[in-house]
Scaffold this active site. Structure first.
Site, PDB file in Angstrom:
ATOM      1  N   ARG A  96      -9.856  -7.669   3.735  1.00  0.00           N
ATOM      2  CA  ARG A  96      -9.199  -8.739   2.976  1.00  0.00           C
ATOM      3  C   ARG A  96      -8.068  -8.185   2.115  1.00  0.00           C
ATOM      4  NH1 ARG A  96     -10.142 -11.716   6.506  1.00  0.00           N
ATOM      5  NH2 ARG A  96     -12.058 -12.877   6.637  1.00  0.00           N
ATOM      6  N   GLU A  99      -5.352  -7.668   4.503  1.00  0.00           N
ATOM      7  CA  GLU A  99      -4.785  -8.974   4.816  1.00  0.00           C
ATOM      8  C   GLU A  99      -3.881  -9.458   3.674  1.00  0.00           C
ATOM      9  OE1 GLU A  99      -6.442 -13.251   6.362  1.00  0.00           O
ATOM     10  OE2 GLU A  99      -7.571 -12.259   4.766  1.00  0.00           O
ATOM     11  N   SER A 122       4.150   3.321  -9.134  1.00  0.00           N
ATOM     12  CA  SER A 122       3.362   4.539  -9.020  1.00  0.00           C
ATOM     13  C   SER A 122       1.888   4.242  -8.782  1.00  0.00           C
ATOM     14  CB  SER A 122       3.500   5.370 -10.291  1.00  0.00           C
ATOM     15  OG  SER A 122       2.661   6.508 -10.231  1.00  0.00           O
TER      16      SER A 122
END
Length: 156
Positions: A96, A99, A122
């Site tokens: 997820r 995704e 960073s």
């Protein structure tokens, strides 16, 4: 003296031992972190093989988890970072996040560049927090804060 790992195997084995001890002692990551002076996210990442712990924190964690002296020393070594072995993660939770980056990565990039200019966020000078909040529509929501220093690209 700082030591660096050249393979992930030793740290992965330590992660297995630490997670077994965590489960055996029925501890949360917050309980393991107590007394280290570090954030729960950083100590968790260290236990999962992504960061070294300072000596004092490694001692506290080692005592809490009843790790031996070799494990406490290994917690202090600079790991070979990166935990995803597959190009596309198969674990549903990790997937997820993958995704989310697939869907919103270019949006995040565009908004960061519009706000800050040409550069990167960073992952070294970085903070992470995860909070559980109640959803007004029922259930819970996960609030994840990624807080990294902006590093501009410099012409040369």
């Amino acid at each position: 003296m700082l030591q660096s790992q050249n393979r992930q195997a030793a740290r992965q084995a330590l992660t297995d031992r630490a997670l077994i001890a965590k489960a055996r002692k029925d501890l949360s990551f917050a309980e393991i972190t107590a007394g280290t002076g570090l954030s729960k996210a950083f100590v968790t990442a260290a236990l999962l093989g992504q960061h070294p712990l300072p000596a004092e924190a490694a001692e506290v964690v080692g005592k809490t988890l009843e790790l031996d002296a070799d494990d406490v020393a290994l917690l202090q070594t600079i790991p070979l970072r990166g935990s995803l072995e597959e190009a596309i993660p198969s674990d549903p939770t990790v997937y997820r996040f993958y995704e989310m980056i697939q869907v919103y990565g270019t949006t995040l990039k565009a908004l960061v560049h519009e706000e800050f200019g040409d550069g990167i966020i960073s992952a070294i000078n970085f903070k992470l927090d995860v909070k559980k909040v109640e959803d007004p529509e029922g259930g819970s929501r996960a609030v994840i804060t990624l807080d990294g220093k902006f590093l501009p690209y410099k012409p040369f």
